[in-house]
Design a protein around this motif. Structure first.
Motif, short mmCIF file in Angstrom:
data_model
loop_
_atom_site.label_atom_id
_atom_site.label_comp_id
_atom_site.label_asym_id
_atom_site.label_seq_id
_atom_site.Cartn_x
_atom_site.Cartn_y
_atom_site.Cartn_z
N LYS A 73 0.82 -1.22 0.00
CA LYS A 73 0.00 0.00 0.00
C LYS A 73 0.86 1.27 0.00
CE LYS A 73 -0.62 -0.13 5.04
NZ LYS A 73 0.04 1.03 5.61
N ALA A 85 -9.78 -11.09 -8.66
CA ALA A 85 -9.78 -10.87 -7.22
C ALA A 85 -10.68 -9.71 -6.82
CB ALA A 85 -8.35 -10.63 -6.70
N LEU A 86 -11.89 -9.71 -7.37
CA LEU A 86 -12.86 -8.70 -6.94
C LEU A 86 -13.52 -9.19 -5.66
CD1 LEU A 86 -14.54 -7.97 -10.39
CD2 LEU A 86 -12.69 -6.72 -9.29
N TYR A 87 -13.83 -8.26 -4.76
CA TYR A 87 -14.50 -8.66 -3.52
C TYR A 87 -15.93 -9.06 -3.87
CZ TYR A 87 -10.56 -5.86 -1.97
OH TYR A 87 -9.31 -5.36 -1.80
N HIS A 89 -18.66 -9.78 -2.32
CA HIS A 89 -19.83 -9.29 -1.58
C HIS A 89 -20.00 -7.78 -1.73
CE1 HIS A 89 -16.16 -9.46 0.71
NE2 HIS A 89 -16.52 -8.29 1.16
N LYS A 90 -19.03 -7.13 -2.37
CA LYS A 90 -19.15 -5.68 -2.55
C LYS A 90 -19.69 -5.39 -3.95
CE LYS A 90 -15.20 -4.28 0.32
NZ LYS A 90 -15.89 -3.88 1.53
N PHE A 98 -12.83 0.82 -2.65
CA PHE A 98 -12.23 0.29 -1.43
C PHE A 98 -10.82 0.81 -1.14
CE2 PHE A 98 -10.32 -3.32 1.02
CZ PHE A 98 -11.07 -3.13 2.17
N MET A 102 -9.69 3.05 2.07
CA MET A 102 -8.66 2.63 3.02
C MET A 102 -7.62 3.73 3.21
SD MET A 102 -9.29 -0.39 4.21
CE MET A 102 -11.03 -0.05 4.22
N LEU B 181 -7.77 -12.55 -2.87
CA LEU B 181 -8.58 -11.50 -2.27
C LEU B 181 -7.79 -10.78 -1.17
CD1 LEU B 181 -12.20 -12.94 -1.91
CD2 LEU B 181 -11.31 -11.32 -3.55
N ALA B 185 -6.56 -6.96 -1.12
CA ALA B 185 -6.84 -6.10 0.03
C ALA B 185 -5.55 -5.46 0.54
CB ALA B 185 -7.51 -6.90 1.14
N ALA B 190 -5.51 -2.45 3.08
CA ALA B 190 -6.23 -2.94 4.25
C ALA B 190 -5.28 -3.76 5.12
CB ALA B 190 -7.42 -3.79 3.83
N ARG B 194 -8.86 -4.96 9.00
CA ARG B 194 -9.78 -4.63 7.91
C ARG B 194 -9.91 -5.79 6.94
NH1 ARG B 194 -7.64 1.45 6.91
NH2 ARG B 194 -9.48 2.57 7.60
N HIS B 198 -13.46 -7.10 5.92
CA HIS B 198 -13.86 -6.84 4.53
C HIS B 198 -13.71 -8.06 3.62
CE1 HIS B 198 -14.78 -2.55 4.62
NE2 HIS B 198 -13.84 -2.46 5.54
N VAL B 199 -12.89 -9.02 4.01
CA VAL B 199 -12.71 -10.20 3.16
C VAL B 199 -13.19 -11.47 3.88
CG1 VAL B 199 -11.08 -11.64 1.91
CG2 VAL B 199 -10.79 -9.16 1.91
N PRO B 202 -17.18 -11.41 5.41
CA PRO B 202 -18.21 -11.48 4.36
C PRO B 202 -18.16 -12.79 3.58
CG PRO B 202 -17.05 -9.40 4.25
CD PRO B 202 -16.31 -10.24 5.23
#
Lengths: 353, 286
Positions: A73, A85-87, A89-90, A98, A102, B181, B185, B190, B194, B198-199, B202
C-alpha cells in the motif's frame, strides 16, 4: 529518470533461486511485458515489485523512492490480478472505492474518481451490481477500473487476459494498449503469451529459469534474438532450430545438404544451431530439398511441415499450391534469415546487422 | 424392479421418520392435553389447562429466561472464541497440524466425562483448582453453590466442549477464501483487521449463519450439561426449559405439565428460528 527501477532483484526460497539478478528501468508511460514460460520467475518478479513477495536481495525504486522494504500500500502501485480478485460481496462501486476508502480519501473525491474511471472503461451501468453477475470481460474491466482510480505511479498486471476467450482477449488487449497510452503511466505486464507481448509491449523482458534472457523492443527480439531460447519463444509459428556443423564457411545440415554461412560470425567453425523462421523460408525453383509431411491451412497462409535432411522443418508461405503429402519441393533460405547460435550455450553467434 | 426401487427407499425413510420422530413428537404434544399423575395412571383430558398452569407459574418464566441467558452467552462465547482459534490455527507455525487435531478433542469427549472432570477439579476440598487457588492465597470460588457462579460454570463447560465445533467449521471455511482477495486487500491498503472484516467475514457469512443457527438450537435444547452439573440448582438458578420439563414429568410425575413445557419450548424455538431466518437470510440475493 526512470519511474520504476529494479536493481539486481533476487528472490530465493531457502536454497532455491526463483529470480536471479533482474535489472530493469521502466520509464513513465512505458509498457514493459515480462514474458516467459511458467516457472520462469516473471510472476515472482512482478510480485516483488508489488510487495506481495519480499525481496531477498537487490533494490527497488518507484518514483525515485526506495520502496524495497515497504508494504504494497505504500509503494504507489496498483495491481490487476489474474482471477480479477474482486470482492464478491461488494458492489462494483464498492470494489473500485475500497482502496481509496482505506486511504481516507474523502467521499466526494472517491465518487468523482470512480465515475470517471467507470466512464473510461464503459462500465457505468454495472456500478451497482455484484461481481457474480458480471461476465469475464466485464470483471476484467472492473479489475482495471479498480487499479485506475488509484492513479498510481505504476500499474502491475499479472496475466490479466488469460481467463478470457480468444476473441475477447484480443479486444481487451487493444483496449489495454489504448488505455495505457491515454493515461501515460508506467505499466508492468506479465504474460506467457508471446503474441500478447509482441502486440502490447514497448519493450519485452524475456525470462527463463529466473534469469533475464533479453530485453528489447518487440522487433529487436524478433529480429535479433539473443539466444536460441528467445528465438524459439518469440514468433508464431515457432522458429525452426536445427543442429548443424560450421566448417569452411558453410553450415552442414546433413549428408550433402548445406548452406553458406552468414557473414559477421564471431567464430569460423564448431557445433551450432541454425535458426530459420518459417515465414522467412520460401519455396524456390532451386535450393534445399524439402519433403512435405503435413499441411496446415491458415487461410491467408499455408504452413508446410516436413523434413530437411532428416530434420523437422516448418515453412510458411502465402502460396496455396495443392501439394501431395510425401512429395518434395525446393526451398531457399536468404542469408539474412539465418540466425546462428552456439549449440552448447545457446548464445547468438552473429554480430552486426 | 427399478420402478419400485426409488419409492421403496423413500418409503423406508418416510416410515422411519414417522415412527421414530413424528409419532413420538405428536404423542408428546398430545400428552400435554391430559392430566396424568403417574406413568401408569389413566390420562384424563383437561384441554389447555396444563398450558394455563405452566404459563402462570414463575418456574416456567424463570426457566425460559435462564435458557436464553445460557444459550445466548454460550453461543456468543463459542463463536467469538471459535473464530479466534480458527484464525490462530490458520497461521503458519511449527506443529500446526498437531494443534489443529488437538483443538478438536474436547468435541469428542462425552459430556458426562467433561462435566464430572470439571466438578472434580473444582471440588471444595480435593479439587486441583481449589487447592492451587488456596496455595496462591486466592479466596475460594463457590462454583456450584451461588446462583451466578453456577450459571457461569455451566456456560464455561459448554463453551469448552463445543467451541471446537465452531473452530473446525470456520477453519475449513477459511481454506475456501481465495488468497488473491487478501493480496488485493493488501494492495488496497487494508491491514489484518480490515482484511478480516472486509474479506474473511463477508466470505464466511453463509457458514457463520449456519454455525450460529445450529449451535443456538443445540444449546437451547441442551439437557445433559446442566442436569449433570447442577441439576438446575441452586434454587433454580440454572434451571432451563429442558430441565424443568424433565423435573415436572419424571420427578414430580406431572406428565401433562412436562409435555406442555416441552411443547412451549418447541414453539419458542420455532419463532426464534423464523426471526433468525428473516434477519439473516440463508441465500443472499445476488
Amino acid at each position: 529518470m526512470a519511474e520504476v527501477s529494479l536493481r539486481k532483484l533476487r528472490k530465493t526460497y531457502g536454497p532455491v533461486v526463483a529470480v536471479e539478478g533482474v535489472d530493469l528501468e521502466i520509464a513513465k508511460g512505458e509498457l514493459i511485458v515480462l514474458l516467459g514460460p511458467s516457472g520462469c520467475g516473471k510472476s515472482t518478479t512482478l510480485r516483488m515489485v508489488a510487495g506481495l513477495e519480499t525481496i531477498s536481495d537487490g533494490k527497488l525504486h518507484i518514483g525515485g523512492r526506495d520502496v524495497t522494504a515497504l508494504e504494497p500500500k505504500d509503494r504507489d502501485i496498483a495491481m490487476v490480478f489474474q482471477n480479477y480478485a474482486l470482492y464478491p460481496h461488494k458492489t462494483i462501486r464498492g470494489n473500485m472505492s475500497f482502496g481509496l476508502k482505506m486511504r481516507g480519501t474523502d467521499t466526494a473525491e472517491i465518487t468523482k474518481r470512480v465515475d470517471a474511471a467507470a466512464e473510461m472503461l464503459d462500465i457505468t451501468h454495472l456500478l451497482d451490481r455484484k461481481p457474480g453477475q458480471l461476465s469475464g470481460g466485464q470483471m476484467q474491466r472492473v479489475a482495471l477500473g479498480r487499479a485506475l482510480v488509484r492513479d498510481p505511479a505504476v500499474f502491475l498486471l499479472d496475466e490479466p487476459l488469460s481467463n478470457l476467450d480468444a476473441k475477447l482477449r484480443s479486444r481487451m488487449r487493444e483496449e489495454i494498449a489504448l488505455l495505457q497510452r491515454r493515461i501515460g503511466k508506467a505499466m508492468l505486464y506479465v504474460t506467457h503469451d508471446q503474441t500478447e507481448a509482441m502486440t502490447l509491449a514497448d519493450r519485452i523482458v524475456i525470462m527463463r529459469d529466473g534469469r533475464v534472457q533479453q530485453i528489447g523492443s518487440p522487433l529487436e527480439v524478433y529480429d535479433r534474438p539473443a539466444n536460441a531460447f528467445v528465438a524459439g519463444f518469440i514468433g508464431s509459428p515457432e522458429m525452426n532450430l536445427i543442429d548443424a556443423d560450421l566448417a569452411d564457411g558453410r553450415l552442414v545440415l546433413g549428408e550433402g545438404v548445406s548452406l553458406p554461412a552468414p557473414s559477421g560470425l564471431t567464430r569460423r567453425e564448431g557445433r551450432v544451431t541454425v535458426g530459420m523462421r518459417p515465414e522467412a523460408i520460401a519455396p524456390a525453383g532451386e535450393g534445399l530439398p524439402f519433403t512435405i509431411r503435413g499441411i496446415e491451412q491458415l487461410g491467408s497462409q499455408t504452413l508446410f511441415i516436413g523434413e530437411l535432411a532428416g530434420r523437422r522443418l516448418r515453412v510458411m508461405t502465402g502460396r496455396r499450391d495443392d501439394v501431395a503429402l510425401g512429395s518434395g519441393m525446393r526451398i531457399a533460405v536468404p542469408e539474412a534469415a539465418i540466425h546462428l547460435f552456439d549449440r552448447e550455450s545457446g548464445e547468438r553467434l552473429t554480430t552486426g546487422r | 424392479m427399478t420402478r419400485w426401487l426409488l419409492p421403496g427407499f423413500l418409503g423406508v425413510g418416510v416410515l422411519a421418520t414417522l415412527l421414530l420422530i413424528v409419532g413420538p413428537a405428536l404423542y408428546a404434544v398430545s400428552l400435554s392435553f391430559y392430566d396424568m399423575p403417574s406413568l401408569t395412571a389413566d390420562p384424563v383430558w383437561v384441554g389447555f389447562a396444563k398450558y394455563a398452569q405452566v404459563l402462570a407459574s414463575a418456574a416456567f418464566w424463570n426457566a425460559l429466561w435462564n435458557g436464553i441467558v445460557y444459550a445466548g452467552l454460550a453461543i456468543v462465547l463459542q463463536v467469538v472464541l471459535g473464530i479466534g482459534f480458527a484464525l490462530l490455527l490458520n497461521q503458519n507455525f511449527i506443529g500446526r497440524s498437531l494443534l489443529r487435531g488437538l483443538a478438536f478433542l474436547p468435541y469428542l469427549l462425552p459430556t458426562v466425562v467433561a462435566v464430572l472432570v470439571f466438578k472434580w477439579m473444582v471440588d471444595g476440598s480435593l479439587g486441583i483448582v481449589t487447592i492451587l487457588m488456596d496455595d496462591w492465597g486466592l479466596p475460594p470460588i463457590y462454583w456450584f453453590e451461588t446462583e451466578t457462579a453456577s450459571m457461569v460454570s455451566v456456560i464455561m463447560i459448554s463453551v469448552w466442549l463445543w467451541t471446537p465445533f465452531v473452530t473446525t467449521t470456520f477453519l475449513a471455511g477459511l481454506q475456501t477464501v481465495p488468497g488473491q482477495l487478501y493480496e488485493a486487500a493488501r494492495v488496497d491498503g487494508a491491514g489484518p483487521i480490515r482484511q478480516f472484516f472486509h474479506v474473511t467475514l463477508p466470505s464466511l457469512r453463509p457458514i457463520l449463519t449456519v454455525i450460529i443457527l445450529l449451535r443456538g438450537v443445540w444449546m437451547f435444547n441442551k439437557f445433559d450439561v446442566v442436569w449433570l452439573a447442577t441439576g438446575g440448582g441452586p434454587l433454580g438458578a440454572t434451571e432451563h426449559l429442558p430441565v424443568l420439563s424433565y423435573r415436572e414429568a419424571f420427578a414430580l410425575y406431572d406428565i401433562g405439565s412436562g409435555a406442555a413445557i416441552a411443547t412451549l419450548s418447541f414453539f419458542v424455538l420455532m419463532v426464534a428460528v423464523a426471526i433468525y431466518f428473516r434477519v439473516f437470510p440463508m441465500e443472499q440475493g445476488k
